[in-house]
Enzyme design. Structure first.
Site, PDB file in Angstrom:
ATOM      1  N   PRO A  58      46.484  42.199  46.168  1.00 46.02           N
ATOM      2  CA  PRO A  58      47.077  43.340  45.455  1.00 46.02           C
ATOM      3  C   PRO A  58      46.998  44.617  46.288  1.00 46.02           C
ATOM      4  O   PRO A  58      45.945  44.952  46.821  1.00 46.02           O
ATOM      5  CB  PRO A  58      46.224  43.475  44.200  1.00 46.02           C
ATOM      6  CG  PRO A  58      45.286  42.323  44.195  1.00 46.02           C
ATOM      7  CD  PRO A  58      45.257  41.725  45.553  1.00 46.02           C
ATOM      8  N   GLU A  59      48.111  45.289  46.404  1.00 46.64           N
ATOM      9  CA  GLU A  59      48.176  46.560  47.110  1.00 46.64           C
ATOM     10  C   GLU A  59      48.302  47.676  46.076  1.00 46.64           C
ATOM     11  O   GLU A  59      48.393  47.400  44.879  1.00 46.64           O
ATOM     12  CB  GLU A  59      49.385  46.557  48.055  1.00 46.64           C
ATOM     13  CG  GLU A  59      49.275  45.552  49.192  1.00 46.64           C
ATOM     14  CD  GLU A  59      48.395  46.062  50.338  1.00 46.64           C
ATOM     15  OE1 GLU A  59      48.018  47.240  50.324  1.00 46.64           O
ATOM     16  OE2 GLU A  59      48.098  45.269  51.240  1.00 46.64           O
ATOM     17  N   HIS A  75      38.448  31.220  35.333  1.00 47.26           N
ATOM     18  CA  HIS A  75      38.001  32.380  36.095  1.00 47.26           C
ATOM     19  C   HIS A  75      38.160  33.695  35.338  1.00 47.26           C
ATOM     20  O   HIS A  75      38.215  34.749  35.951  1.00 47.26           O
ATOM     21  CB  HIS A  75      38.716  32.423  37.443  1.00 47.26           C
ATOM     22  CG  HIS A  75      38.481  31.192  38.258  1.00 47.26           C
ATOM     23  ND1 HIS A  75      37.243  30.890  38.804  1.00 47.26           N
ATOM     24  CD2 HIS A  75      39.291  30.170  38.593  1.00 47.26           C
ATOM     25  CE1 HIS A  75      37.329  29.730  39.448  1.00 47.26           C
ATOM     26  NE2 HIS A  75      38.558  29.273  39.340  1.00 47.26           N
TER      27      HIS A  75
END
Ligand SMILES: [Zn+2]
Length: 270
Positions: A2-3, A90
């Site tokens: 992720p940016e 998760h």
């Protein structure tokens, strides 16, 4: 990974479900991500009201009415699952709001992090102390970049990736912004002309804003069961396009700079 635009889109998506809401239930399903969850996280959040969401660099911020802010980082694989139909392996942190929304932070590789920081001390929180200005904020101006580049022999691209110069800029966005501003990625920063810098500052904002807009177009899915916040593909002009034509007649090239792939057009970028 992720940016900044993915984090911004995530934060805007979360805001729809969290802003103004009281957190009714908090589950922490394992002791740690990259580092341990803060001790007392469940107690600190249960019953708190979320006043606002925000972002600093690639960190998401969940501000509460108890003077504390949850600071999350998505690491390599983190994503928030909105109203998940059923729990997944998760889902390490799960928040349930007073009106019944369920939000799960899922991170298979666990390079992400969750911290609890006093809201009025965020500026002095160690990961934030040395950060440069936000690229989308008012401080990132041609004048600011001129000052940051002045006299620097370092190539302009790694300088832009330095979080102390600009916060949260990733490799893709720097490649794309330099292409739009027609600046050679390996040009010594101090030699970039004032005219080119005048193009660079708005180019940085434009590539980020266009990506956020693309991510935002997936926001309508957020309201659906098992909606996920986090990832989207954009149409890059040079990134990942080695050997493909540039509209100028040149070809996109790649070289490795500071261990990272740099994509550029040797014809347009001088
Ligand atoms: Zn070109």
């Amino acid at each position: 990974m992720p940016e900044l635009p993915e984090v911004e889109t995530t934060v805007r998506g979360l805001a729809r479900f969290l802003e103004g809401e009281r957190i009714a239930r908090v589950s922490v399903n394992r002791p740690d991500l990259r580092r341990p969850f803060p001790p007392g996280l469940v107690q600190a959040l249960t019953g708190a009201r979320v006043t606002a969401l925000g972002r600093r660099a690639k960190y998401g911020l969940i501000h509460t009415d108890r003077g504390q802010t949850v600071v999350f980082h998505l690491g390599m694989s983190g994503r928030w699952r909105i109203e998940p139909e059923k729990p997944e392996k998760h889902d390490h942190l799960v928040l349930e709001t007073g009106s019944g929304h369920v939000l799960a932070l899922n991170d298979a590789r666990r390079f992400g992090s969750v911290d609890l920081v006093d809201s009025d001390a965020l500026g002095s929180w160690p990961p934030f102390v040395a950060l440069g200005p936000e690229p989308l904020g008012p401080e990132l101006t041609p004048k600011y970049l001129e000052k940051a580049f002045k006299g620097r022999a370092a190539p302009v691209k790694p300088l832009l990736l330095d979080q102390r110069i600009v916060a949260g800029l990733g490799n893709i966005y720097v490649c794309e912004a330099l292409y739009r501003a027609r600046i050679r990625p390996d040009k010594p920063a101090g030699e970039v002309s004032r005219k080119a810098i005048a193009l660079l500052a708005p180019a940085i904002k434009a590539v980020l804003e266009e990506s956020i807009a693309k991510g935002g177009s997936t926001i309508r899915d957020y309201a659906q069961p098992s909606g996920e916040l986090g990832y989207f593909a954009a149409a890059w002009r040079v990134y990942g396009r080695e050997g493909q034509p540039c509209p100028c007649g040149g070809k996109v090239a790649r070289f490795v700079q500071g261990g990272r792939s740099t994509f550029w057009c040797p014809e347009c970028q001088k």
